[in-house]
Design an enzyme around this catalytic site. Structure first.
Site, PDB file in Angstrom:
ATOM      1  N   ASP A 110       0.796   3.948   0.405  1.00 48.68           N
ATOM      2  CA  ASP A 110       1.882   4.501   1.216  1.00 48.68           C
ATOM      3  C   ASP A 110       2.948   3.432   1.413  1.00 48.68           C
ATOM      4  O   ASP A 110       2.904   2.373   0.793  1.00 48.68           O
ATOM      5  CB  ASP A 110       1.353   5.043   2.546  1.00 48.68           C
ATOM      6  CG  ASP A 110       0.703   3.978   3.401  1.00 48.68           C
ATOM      7  OD1 ASP A 110       0.320   2.920   2.860  1.00 48.68           O
ATOM      8  OD2 ASP A 110       0.581   4.180   4.625  1.00 48.68           O
ATOM      9  N   SER A 126       5.213   3.225   7.844  1.00 47.73           N
ATOM     10  CA  SER A 126       4.094   3.587   6.987  1.00 47.73           C
ATOM     11  C   SER A 126       4.427   4.742   6.046  1.00 47.73           C
ATOM     12  O   SER A 126       5.307   4.619   5.206  1.00 47.73           O
ATOM     13  CB  SER A 126       2.881   3.913   7.870  1.00 47.73           C
ATOM     14  OG  SER A 126       1.707   4.015   7.132  1.00 47.73           O
ATOM     15  N   ASP A 157       3.761   1.161   3.543  1.00 45.82           N
ATOM     16  CA  ASP A 157       3.421  -0.227   3.889  1.00 45.82           C
ATOM     17  C   ASP A 157       2.093  -0.648   3.283  1.00 45.82           C
ATOM     18  O   ASP A 157       1.587  -1.733   3.570  1.00 45.82           O
ATOM     19  CB  ASP A 157       3.412  -0.432   5.403  1.00 45.82           C
ATOM     20  CG  ASP A 157       2.312   0.334   6.110  1.00 45.82           C
ATOM     21  OD1 ASP A 157       1.801   1.318   5.533  1.00 45.82           O
ATOM     22  OD2 ASP A 157       1.961  -0.033   7.249  1.00 45.82           O
ATOM     23  N   ASP A 174      -1.031   0.100   3.648  1.00 47.44           N
ATOM     24  CA  ASP A 174      -2.275  -0.133   4.377  1.00 47.44           C
ATOM     25  C   ASP A 174      -3.292   0.965   4.076  1.00 47.44           C
ATOM     26  O   ASP A 174      -4.403   0.938   4.588  1.00 47.44           O
ATOM     27  CB  ASP A 174      -2.040  -0.256   5.888  1.00 47.44           C
ATOM     28  CG  ASP A 174      -1.482   1.009   6.523  1.00 47.44           C
ATOM     29  OD1 ASP A 174      -1.100   1.935   5.789  1.00 47.44           O
ATOM     30  OD2 ASP A 174      -1.415   1.047   7.774  1.00 47.44           O
TER      31      ASP A 174
END
Length: 451
Positions: free
Chosen positions: A243, A103, A245, A247
């Site tokens: 960010d 992340s 990833d 999410d």
């Protein structure tokens, strides 16, 4: 407390704490736990994807080997966002999904995150079941041979399917507002231009050229300074930062001010409420959301339900009680009418839609939101598990709670991924927030500090 799984899967320094050997065991043991109930003769299907970290392929190949060793068919998605994988697991009717990503963490780290067939993160019970197999003195799982082994199929077209899904959640194109988008050199980098162009957005991008080493490197949702500067420099009305990833989404208003998840949920939630679409007039957040968020909602006749830290717990509360909007201050926002997990690109486009439909700037939409000054101190500790057993710490917290009453709060919690205790305060003034936070952090350090 679980040994390997934190609040967001298994994380560690790639090739040190999180080794290929560990990835293999997670693939083998995790794959078995998530697919063991398949009927005889039915092949289990698991999707695997990753972000842009240089260590991603190393861990991906090891993880896939573990999955194949228990007879699982693997669909290799390639680089895609975590919410993209979550969507594809459901869309493909897969038994599970695994995302390799840390992340917002730096490039040295990586992580392995499992999703069930519903596209949701695993329960504590499932994670505990996997951990028991990892630590078992002997591997007694099936070892099929020949036709019993799994195979790998390329499924890179999954990205297009995911983008089509996002586009279909909006009723019209989104032109007319200039936007700067920060891809964090992460998983969204290759998707942003396709998605925003398809939606007719007037946009420019930064940090969309990953090289395996530059993910989250002074860019993205946790490093918005460059985006703030670009929004002002280009005269844009909105900045959106994802960010590694994607999410989570953090925004920047037309004046270059950072707009966090609390503010984004307030804008989207207020819009939904005005149109009779906010279920139970409630937004679900974690205990880390600003007190000003709750008070702003109350002024609009709306409610705020809080959970423990972690978007998984927000999601569980939403599903259990029929709410359709929730998230975290950090930028995880779940709009469950469309998706069951936090999705940065989906959130960003819906925020843009509210601006377009209302004809208001982001700062205008937030004019009634008065944030309480906040202070957060991360205290390195030897052992974060038993902090509540330290009487001096609990007494210091109680003293602050009594003095602040309902005009502020203090919150202490262990980090889900690091040996830290996080001490957070909110108060009517920054001076008071600093004072109380420093007082309690000092006691924590004296009682439990690792120095």
């Amino acid at each position: 407390m679980l040994k390997y799984f934190g609040t967001d899967g298994v994380r560690g320094v790639a090739n040190a704490g999180l080794t290929p050997e560990m990835a293999f065991k997670l693939g083998r043991d995790g794959g078995y736990v998530l697919t063991k109930d398949k009927k005889d003769g039915e092949r289990a299907k698991v999707l695997v994807s990753r972000d842009t970290r240089i260590s991603g392929q190393m861990l991906e190949y090891a993880l896939i080997s573990g999955l194949l060793s228990v007879g699982i068919e693997v669909l290799e998605v390639g680089v895609i966002t975590t919410p993209g994988l979550s969507y594809l697991v459901r869309a493909q009717g897969a038994d599970a999904g695994v995302q390799i990503s840390a992340s917002h963490n730096p490039v040295e780290d990586n992580g392995i995150k499992f999703f069930g067939s519903d596209g949701l993160k695993l329960s504590d019970a499932k994670e505990e079941e996997i951990e028991k197999l990892i630590d078992a003195p002997e591997d007694k799982l099936p070892r099929p041979s020949a036709e019993g082994l799994g195979t790998v199929t390329n499924y890179h077209e999954g990205a297009s399917k995911y983008l089509q899904f996002i586009e279909n959640t909006l009723p019209e194109e989104l032109g007319g507002i200039k936007v700067v988008v920060d891809g964090a050199n992460g998983a969204a980098s290759a998707l942003i231009s396709r998605l925003f162009a398809d939606m007719g957005v007037d946009f420019t991008t930064i940090a969309t050229h990953p090289n395996g080493l530059n993910i989250n490197d002074h860019v993205g949702a946790t490093h918005t300074k460059k985006l703030q500067e670009e929004v002002v420099k280009q005269g844009a009305q909105l900045g959106l930062a994802f960010d590694g990833d994607a999410d989570r989404c953090i925004a920047v208003d037309e004046n270059g001010n950072e707009v966090d998840g609390d503010h984004i949920m307030y804008v989207i939630g207020s819009y939904l409420a005005d149109h009779g679409r906010l279920k139970k007039d409630t937004i679900v957040t974690t205990v880390m959301s600003n007190l000003g968020f709750t008070k702003a909602l109350e002024r609009r006749g709306l409610k705020n339900v809080r959970t423990q830290v972690g978007d998984r717990y927000v999601s569980e509360e939403m599903r259990a009680n029929g709410y359709n909007l929730g998230g975290e201050q950090s930028g995880h926002v779940i709009i469950s009418d469309y998706h069951n997990t936090g999705d940065g690109m989906l959130t960003g486009l819906h925020l843009l839609y509210v601006m377009k439909d209302t004809g208001k700037s982001l700062s205008e939409l937030l004019s009634d939101f008065k944030e309480y000054p906040q202070r957060l101190i991360n205290v390195p500790v030897k052992d974060k598990k038993d902090w509540k057993e330290h009487k001096r710490i609990t007494e210091a917290i109680k003293k602050v709670e009594e003095e602040l009453s309902d005009e502020g709060r203090i919150f202490v919690r262990p980090s889900g991924t690091q040996s830290l205790l996080r001490v957070m305060t909110e108060a009517p003034t920054q001076e008071l927030a600093d004072k109380y936070c420093e007082e309690v952090a000092k006691v924590v350090e004296e009682e439990m500090g690792s120095k």
